[in-house]
Scaffold this motif. Structure first.
Motif, PDB file in Angstrom:
ATOM      1  N   VAL A 163      -1.367   3.918  -2.320  1.00  0.00           N
ATOM      2  CA  VAL A 163      -1.694   4.204  -0.928  1.00  0.00           C
ATOM      3  C   VAL A 163      -2.870   3.303  -0.582  1.00  0.00           C
ATOM      4  CG1 VAL A 163      -2.510   5.929   0.721  1.00  0.00           C
ATOM      5  CG2 VAL A 163      -0.851   6.572  -1.050  1.00  0.00           C
ATOM      6  N   GLY A 164      -2.642   2.410   0.386  1.00  0.00           N
ATOM      7  CA  GLY A 164      -3.661   1.440   0.759  1.00  0.00           C
ATOM      8  C   GLY A 164      -4.181   1.666   2.160  1.00  0.00           C
ATOM      9  N   LEU A 189       3.037 -13.175  -0.500  1.00  0.00           N
ATOM     10  CA  LEU A 189       1.976 -12.231  -0.196  1.00  0.00           C
ATOM     11  C   LEU A 189       2.488 -10.804  -0.381  1.00  0.00           C
ATOM     12  CD1 LEU A 189      -0.955 -12.238   0.935  1.00  0.00           C
ATOM     13  CD2 LEU A 189       0.029 -12.157   3.221  1.00  0.00           C
ATOM     14  N   TYR A 190       1.756 -10.004  -1.153  1.00  0.00           N
ATOM     15  CA  TYR A 190       2.124  -8.608  -1.383  1.00  0.00           C
ATOM     16  C   TYR A 190       1.091  -7.675  -0.785  1.00  0.00           C
ATOM     17  CZ  TYR A 190       5.783  -9.895  -4.737  1.00  0.00           C
ATOM     18  OH  TYR A 190       6.909 -10.390  -5.327  1.00  0.00           O
ATOM     19  N   PRO A 191       1.435  -6.469  -0.354  1.00  0.00           N
ATOM     20  CA  PRO A 191       2.776  -5.894  -0.449  1.00  0.00           C
ATOM     21  C   PRO A 191       3.787  -6.660   0.405  1.00  0.00           C
ATOM     22  CG  PRO A 191       1.336  -4.420   0.793  1.00  0.00           C
ATOM     23  CD  PRO A 191       0.500  -5.547   0.292  1.00  0.00           C
ATOM     24  N   GLU A 192       5.056  -6.553   0.045  1.00  0.00           N
ATOM     25  CA  GLU A 192       6.105  -7.295   0.722  1.00  0.00           C
ATOM     26  C   GLU A 192       6.131  -7.031   2.220  1.00  0.00           C
ATOM     27  OE1 GLU A 192       9.706  -6.394  -1.382  1.00  0.00           O
ATOM     28  OE2 GLU A 192       9.177  -7.721  -3.045  1.00  0.00           O
ATOM     29  N   GLU A 208       1.874   2.853   2.356  1.00  0.00           N
ATOM     30  CA  GLU A 208       2.310   3.376   1.061  1.00  0.00           C
ATOM     31  C   GLU A 208       3.214   2.325   0.436  1.00  0.00           C
ATOM     32  OE1 GLU A 208       3.747   7.691  -0.505  1.00  0.00           O
ATOM     33  OE2 GLU A 208       4.709   6.945   1.310  1.00  0.00           O
ATOM     34  N   ASN A 209       2.935   1.968  -0.802  1.00  0.00           N
ATOM     35  CA  ASN A 209       3.622   0.869  -1.456  1.00  0.00           C
ATOM     36  C   ASN A 209       4.104   1.304  -2.837  1.00  0.00           C
ATOM     37  OD1 ASN A 209       4.486  -1.791  -1.862  1.00  0.00           O
ATOM     38  ND2 ASN A 209       2.490  -2.498  -2.536  1.00  0.00           N
ATOM     39  N   PHE A 210       5.347   0.949  -3.151  1.00  0.00           N
ATOM     40  CA  PHE A 210       5.923   1.221  -4.465  1.00  0.00           C
ATOM     41  C   PHE A 210       6.308  -0.113  -5.087  1.00  0.00           C
ATOM     42  CE2 PHE A 210       6.594   4.952  -1.890  1.00  0.00           C
ATOM     43  CZ  PHE A 210       6.309   6.002  -2.741  1.00  0.00           C
ATOM     44  N   PHE A 211       5.849  -0.366  -6.317  1.00  0.00           N
ATOM     45  CA  PHE A 211       6.157  -1.632  -6.970  1.00  0.00           C
ATOM     46  C   PHE A 211       5.986  -1.473  -8.478  1.00  0.00           C
ATOM     47  CE2 PHE A 211       1.673  -1.584  -5.934  1.00  0.00           C
ATOM     48  CZ  PHE A 211       1.040  -2.118  -7.050  1.00  0.00           C
TER      49      PHE A 211
END
Length: 155
Positions: A91-92, A133-136, A78-81
């Motif tokens: 959500v990846g 590289l993202y996500p962090e 789960e990523n917030f950006f």
């Protein structure tokens, strides 16, 4: 009708994505939009009523013109950006993916079959920390747990 699993409310967007971890000859395949300074794993949005495995195989075909198969599921992240003034909640699903057929490993940048919006390149695993590289948290995901054997330099 195919529909990506995403929706926007004001300046906030939910995004459901599948990403490919493609490793060949000690290199990881990454990509970026020509407008961006950062890199990410290849992939794209999962469509409604499509599972993540099918989505990543479809995305590799659409973006690179290559057949691929999922070797195994790796994780959910789960990523917030914020991107272009929009706050994302993503959500990846991350998959180990094998390209079927021949794809040369090159550290030179190249474009896929979709055109010149996405730039691809293989980065040597030992040089991953030099790439934005993202996500962090991706570097931590790579360096620990069940992902780490994928990124070992040992044959």
């Amino acid at each position: 009708m195919k529909m990506d699993i995403k929706f926007t409310v004001g300046q906030q967007r939910f995004n459901h994505r599948a990403a490919a971890v493609i490793i060949k000859d000690g290199h990881l395949l990454i990509h970026r939009n020509v407008r961006d300074e950062f890199w990410a794993l290849p992939g794209g949005r999962i469509q409604l009523m499509e599972n993540g495995e099918a989505a990543i195989v479809r995305e590799i075909k659409e973006e690179l013109g290559l057949k691929a198969e999922v070797t195994r599921f790796l994780s959910v992240h789960e990523n917030f950006f914020t991107y272009e003034d929009v706050s994302f909640h993503e959500v990846g699903f991350y998959y180990e993916v094998t390209i079927l057929g021949d794809m040369a490993v090159t550290t030179e940048e190249f474009f896929g079959v979709e055109g010149e919006e996405l730039i691809y390149r293989y980065v040597p695993i030992e040089q991953l920390e030099t790439v934005k590289l993202y996500p962090e948290k991706l570097m931590k995901m790579i360096q620990c747990g069940e992902w780490s054997p994928l990124f070992s330099n040992e044959e």
